[in-house]
Design an enzyme around this catalytic site. Sequence first.
Site, PDB file in Angstrom:
ATOM      1  N   ASN A 196     -26.230  30.698 -23.075  1.00 54.38           N
ATOM      2  CA  ASN A 196     -26.680  29.463 -23.742  1.00 54.38           C
ATOM      3  C   ASN A 196     -28.196  29.364 -23.758  1.00 54.38           C
ATOM      4  O   ASN A 196     -28.781  28.817 -24.681  1.00 54.38           O
ATOM      5  CB  ASN A 196     -26.008  28.236 -23.112  1.00 54.38           C
ATOM      6  CG  ASN A 196     -26.640  27.836 -21.803  1.00 54.38           C
ATOM      7  OD1 ASN A 196     -27.589  27.073 -21.789  1.00 54.38           O
ATOM      8  ND2 ASN A 196     -26.146  28.365 -20.682  1.00 54.38           N
ATOM      9  N   CYS A 231     -15.521  26.640 -14.798  1.00 57.16           N
ATOM     10  CA  CYS A 231     -15.771  25.373 -15.499  1.00 57.16           C
ATOM     11  C   CYS A 231     -14.486  24.962 -16.228  1.00 57.16           C
ATOM     12  O   CYS A 231     -13.879  25.771 -16.937  1.00 57.16           O
ATOM     13  CB  CYS A 231     -16.905  25.550 -16.516  1.00 57.16           C
ATOM     14  SG  CYS A 231     -17.109  24.077 -17.542  1.00 57.16           S
ATOM     15  N   GLU A 240     -17.400  35.440 -19.562  1.00 60.07           N
ATOM     16  CA  GLU A 240     -16.406  34.474 -20.062  1.00 60.07           C
ATOM     17  C   GLU A 240     -15.456  35.135 -21.068  1.00 60.07           C
ATOM     18  O   GLU A 240     -14.244  34.898 -21.040  1.00 60.07           O
ATOM     19  CB  GLU A 240     -17.128  33.287 -20.713  1.00 60.07           C
ATOM     20  CG  GLU A 240     -16.148  32.234 -21.194  1.00 60.07           C
ATOM     21  CD  GLU A 240     -16.823  31.148 -22.028  1.00 60.07           C
ATOM     22  OE1 GLU A 240     -17.971  30.788 -21.733  1.00 60.07           O
ATOM     23  OE2 GLU A 240     -16.175  30.680 -22.973  1.00 60.07           O
TER      24      GLU A 240
HETATM   25  S1  SF4 Z   1     -22.345  25.655 -20.294  1.00 64.69           S
HETATM   26 FE1  SF4 Z   1     -20.543  26.674 -19.432  1.00 64.69          FE
HETATM   27  S2  SF4 Z   1     -20.395  25.822 -17.376  1.00 64.69           S
HETATM   28 FE2  SF4 Z   1     -21.692  24.427 -18.555  1.00 64.69          FE
HETATM   29  S3  SF4 Z   1     -20.296  22.834 -19.353  1.00 64.69           S
HETATM   30 FE3  SF4 Z   1     -20.548  24.443 -20.905  1.00 64.69          FE
HETATM   31  S4  SF4 Z   1     -18.780  25.790 -20.524  1.00 64.69           S
HETATM   32 FE4  SF4 Z   1     -19.059  24.572 -18.688  1.00 64.69          FE
END
Ligand code: SF4
Length: 320
Positions: free
Chosen positions: A224, A96, A126
């Site tokens: 997340n 990303c 990450e």
């Molecule tokens: S959750 Fe991870 S993959 Fe999605 S926009 Fe944010 S940094 Fe990028």
Amino acid sequence: MKVMLASPRGFCAGVNMAIECLDEAVRRVGSGIYVYHEIVHNQHIVQRFTQLGVKFVDSPEEVPPGSVLLFSAHGVSPEIRRLARERRLQTVDATCPLVTKVHLEAIRFARDGYHIILIGHEGHDEVIGTMGEAPESITLVEDPHEVKSLPFTEHDKLACLTQTTLSVDEAAAVITALKARFPAIEMPKKEDICYATTNRQETVKQLIPQAQLLLVLGSQNSSNSKRLAEIGQAQGIPSHLIDCADEIRPEWFDGVETVLITAGASAPEVLVQECLQLLTSTYDAEVEETQLREENVHFNLPRELQQLGPAPATNLHSSN
Ligand code: SF4
């Protein structure tokens, strides 16, 4: 029963790009593609690609020389890139761009003589990738209590970076502790926690006071998604992180009038819809979607895909 459906939820631009990238690689090359770690942290996505012949590996050394290796959305360290070059692998980088931004900040701060305090979760893909950019110049911190034992003084040249998928509130608490102990610490010009993480957390925070139950679609290793469930838990609301509707338990709904449903950035929308179908058919639930933010972020596919040969004329695989 009422179901409040949070929006924005689910796929972010980085996950969309990584999945489209792997779909396109499969279209061009067929089976026999390798991916370093999970392309995104979601069991359903990984299973779908496994069924298409994609192999997920923990090291470039597992990949036959000359094969195609994709780097996942979470990014990789320079050491992984070196190992891939050594084996003459054709690499496609599906990192990303918002993770790449943090890598570039780490490189810049380290080059300018800063020691970097990285706020993040130990062992997350990450974090491993970012720390690999300047291993001698980065110290990982997970919570505010660790700040007092950091072996630096206020005169040291320090900078702070964060993982992109942290809890906004927890990261803020660590940053406050860091600024209190090291007032001159440098911060990145723009927030490292990404827009998708921030928007999904903000939406759950605003809606959770009206709910007695929170369901978050996402896999257990999705950072997340876990942070979303924690928002409900912190408010004393029963909150469950589930991979799909099959994991829903009837006893969760005893005495519940309002359920809030959201999805982490790597959870496909089809899984949300399956949950809604279950709740409407079993509990006669009324679904009401609440959109608190619009998202129009899009990332282009990596150019390296062109090197994998021409795309066939017909689309053999769906992108979702
Ligand atoms: S959750 Fe991870 S993959 Fe999605 S926009 Fe944010 S940094 Fe990028």
